[in-house]
Design an enzyme around this catalytic site. Structure first.
Site: not given
Length: 803
Positions: A197, A202
């Site tokens: 991933e 974020e």
């Protein structure tokens, strides 16, 4: 992926087209403004440049980056890049040719609160922006949360590239907006985190001045994370550009043109199996995701201060650039283990005698933590540490004392010792974990009974995992009925001798998927042909590319031999060798295992082949597997396996948990071992909390072959120390596409204190599925949450054909 029919324009070529246009660039501190001249033929807005090109009658736009020069200054060679795909979010609706809208229930991942829905109230395209709007509604006194999540899976997949998004994020406790990449096909390397991933951006809504860039990989899970802290400005108040350069063997993260993190060290591995050849898992196709989570185990949850009106995740554009070619011949960086020095006595614990007073709330040496309802105070005085608990919290780590940065070197023995006591009888859990390695436990957790008398505890363990410079000693005091005090002194972690086994070559054992052949999928070692000896041409060209499934190529019409030495086979066991072969013409495959020879007639086309055999006692000194391909043209081989000839592998658990995966959700609490002391080898679950759904604790076996038209009978025995039920099913493995067709419908059975045998007969009515999944669920079956500690034991699982 869609590409322009014309030759790609490099971004520097775009700059040379003429008509200089000044572009305002938002600097990394979000306050200063620079002017950069970028050539253009047409200006989309104040922040992009375009050129028109033909693509089978459609208009295609080429965009240059606002931070072109900054990227170049930091080593990005944009002369080699061309624009391949993007979305400027023009118009009034999402382009469904490029984007999928995901639908998920609350709690689907990370204990998040939102439901992902496909609705204009959460997903809007207007004013050249994609707007993901969080929504809170109250229904019958219950707060419900909604949000949006979109992805490009199988519509726009990418392998390597430069990814950019210009976004503005919401502010508020519990928000987690993200711009990230996930594997387009988890079957390539396995379920997360094995598939990898890449989180480009974020941001916690509670602190919109800091962004994170992360990769997740490995099994057990590991991650590498960088962060960027704004000195001025706010990711909520203005738009910022987040970017990622993904190359074979290197990944770079940028915020507003500033390099914030680089990483080259990662791996893809399944515990009990081999490590995939680097740069896996980041050498397969990934897709783009944009989402806004509301609440979760990492970011926390909304509170009374969280506003929903006027807060949204706004995306101005997403752009992807790629090179025409990439050199994938890269080597994994050598990892050097540099252990810090122990003190004069050999102790790696700092202040283990508690002679110095510490803050305890910082990140140095001893650290005291409370969470999830834990309330306690810790102090150091008179050469001891004291913890007084007023609320034990919900989990064992609700009250926790730790010390990290302990060097753990593979194949060495270690000794842990300390003295502990309480005012009354109580329990404490002690373990040594790897926080950078998915909090893996480096020895079996110790649950110790304390009394009012000081006791010295000492135990030793061997570090069998990869070396870790950041081991962490943990004392977990939460989730106990009695919130009694805890006293500690004389803590020591010392390295002892190197184990003898570490000085010899590791002997082969059966792999965790039940296969006795190593690297049967041709994904490991140099040139992906590790563990094999190959006499059939250039070893560098023996394995086909990932796009072809990484298969052994036999060509040229000459004799070729594939051999693997010393399979760890036993006498008297019926085995089955299986492999997939694609041939241009019929031929006979000649094989040999030890002294046992066989011939398999191979037909033109792609087909699976199987052969069963049993070795005698006098044959197991030589268990080499040899496959001869005589004078064949264009043959491709894959999925070579030697397994017990049973539909369920290791149903007796005589080989430990080989062949099984166990899943324990973070919201549940359980451990599993194969008990050979009290049982005749059986899967033994100790469950402290079932979680709130049946699937949150599972015993799983994958790749169970089921054939349409056949009737099967599944049997097993189980027992429980408390009255409860478990659920089992045989179903399609839907990890990749979320399709979980059941072949043996979900069955719920009550357990008793003594073993009971359970049996179910069913007909396979669906098309053949050679990779079905057996799942036995031990969580909250029928929504019955059990927080009482109990034991569930499962044994003698067997699946057989009835007809």
């Amino acid at each position: 992926m869609k590409k322009s029919s014309k030759k790609w324009l490099s971004l520097l070529s775009i700059m040379a087209l003429g008509n200089l246009t000044p572009i305002n660039i938002l600097a990394a501190d979000s306050t200063s403004v620079e002017e950069t001249s970028i050539e253009t033929q047409a200006v989309k807005s104040d922040d992009s440049t375009t050129t028109e090109s033909s693509n089978e009658g459609t208009s295609k736009v080429e965009y240059a980056s606002e931070y072109l020069e900054k990227y170049q200054e930091q080593g990005v060679n944009f002369e080699e890049y061309g624009f391949v795909w993007g979305d400027e979010f023009e118009g009034d609706q999402l382009n469904r040719d490029d984007w999928n809208v995901e639908l998920h229930e609350p709690g689907w991942v990370n204990e998040e609160w939102q439901e992902y829905i496909d609705d204009e109230k959460v997903l809007q395209v207007n004013d050249g922006k994609l707007v993901i709007q969080p929504v809170k509604e109250s229904v019958d006194g219950q707060d419900l949360y909604y949000s949006g999540r979109v992805n490009t899976q199988n519509k726009q997949n990418f392998k390597y590239g430069f990814f950019e998004a210009k976004v503005r994020v919401p502010k508020g406790q519990g928000y987690l907006p993200a711009f990230w990449l996930m594997s387009a096909d988890e079957n390539v390397y396995g379920q997360w985190p094995r598939c990898g991933e890449i989180d480009i951006m974020e941001i916690h809504g509670s602190d919109t001045t800091k962004s994170y860039g992360t990769i997740h990989y490995g099994n057990p899970h590991r991650e590498s994370q960088g962060e960027m802290q704004l000195t001025k400005g706010d990711f909520n108040e203005e738009y910022h550009i987040f970017a990622l350069e993904w190359l074979p063997g290197k990944i770079n993260w940028f915020v507003d043109g500033q390099l914030i993190h680089s990483e080259s060290e990662w791996y893809s591995k399944t515990e009990g199996q081999g490590e995939i050849t680097y740069p896996a898992p980041f050498d397969s196709e990934f897709y783009v995701i944009l989402n806004l989570a509301v609440g979760g185990s990492w970011v926390g949850y909304p509170d009374d201060s969280t506003e929903f009106e006027g807060q949204s995740f706004d995306i101005d554009y997403v752009r992807v650039y790629q090179k025409e070619t990439y050199d994938e011949n890269v080597k994994k960086p050598l990892q050097e283990f540099t252990a810090r020095e122990a003190d004069e006595s050999g102790n790696y614990i700092v202040n283990g005698d508690f002679s110095e007073s510490e803050e305890l709330l910082d990140e140095d040496n001893w650290v005291f933590l409370t969470t999830q309802g834990g309330e306690a105070e810790a102090s150091i005085a008179d050469n001891q540490l004291s913890i007084n608990t007023t609320s034990a919290g919900e989990v064992d780590y609700s009250v926790q004392l730790v010390q990290a940065n302990l060097p753990m070197e593979q194949n060495y023995q270690y000794q842990v010792s300390f003295t502990a006591w309480s005012d009354q009888e109580r329990l404490v859990k002690v373990n040594l974990t790897g926080p950078d390695n998915g909090y893996i436990r480096y020895f079996e957790e110790q649950e110790l009974e304390l009394t009012s008398e000081p006791q010295m505890f000492e135990f030793e363990f061997t570090m069998n995992e990869a070396s870790d410079e950041n081991g962490r000693l943990e004392f977990n005091l939460g989730a106990y009925d009695e919130a009694s005090p805890f006293y500690l002194k004389g803590v020591s972690v010392k390295r002892l001798e190197k184990t003898e086994a570490s000085d010899t070559a590791e002997s082969k054992t059966v792999l965790s998927d039940g296969n006795y052949v190593y690297n049967g999928k041709f994904q490991e070692g140099d040139y992906h042909i590790g563990f094999w000896q190959w006499d059939g041409g250039s070893i560098e060209e023996a394995i086909s590319p990932l796009e072809d499934g990484r298969r052994l190529i036999i060509a040229g019409g000459k004799e070729s031999t594939l051999m693997q030495e010393q399979l760890p086979l036993d006498a008297g066991v019926e085995y089955e060798i299986s492999l997939d072969i694609e041939a241009e013409e019929d031929f006979t495959l000649k094989g040999k295992i030890g002294e046992s020879t066989f011939e398999l007639p191979v037909e033109k086309g792609l087909n699976p082949y199987r052969y069963s055999f049993t070795l005698e006692e006098n044959q197991i000194d030589n268990t080499d597997l040899i496959l001869n391909f005589d004078n064949v043209n264009e043959v491709r081989v894959d999925n070579v396996k030697v397994q017990e000839n049973r539909l369920i592998k290791n149903g007796s658990f005589d080989a430990g948990l080989t062949g099984y995966n166990t899943f324990i959700d973070a919201s549940a609490n359980a451990t599993v071992v194969v008990d050979s002391l009290n049982e005749d080898n059986a899967a033994d679950f100790t469950i402290y909390n079932t979680g709130d759904q049946a699937w949150k604790i599972q015993l799983i076996q994958e790749q169970v072959p089921l054939i349409k038209g056949k009737t099967y009978r599944l049997t097993f025995k189980a027992k429980s120390s408390v009255d409860r039920s478990i659920m089992y099913a045989l179903q399609r493995d839907g990890k990749a596409d979320d399709v979980w067709t059941t072949y043996l419908p979900e069955q719920i059975v009550p357990l008793k204190a003594d073993y009971q045998e359970y049996s179910y007969e069913f007909a396979m009515e669906e098309p053949d599925d050679l990779q079905a999944m057996l799942s036995i669920s031990l969580g909250a079956v029928e929504d019955k949450v059990i927080e009482q500690e109990h034991r569930v034991v499962i044994d003698d699982i067997e699946l057989e054909e009835v007809n």
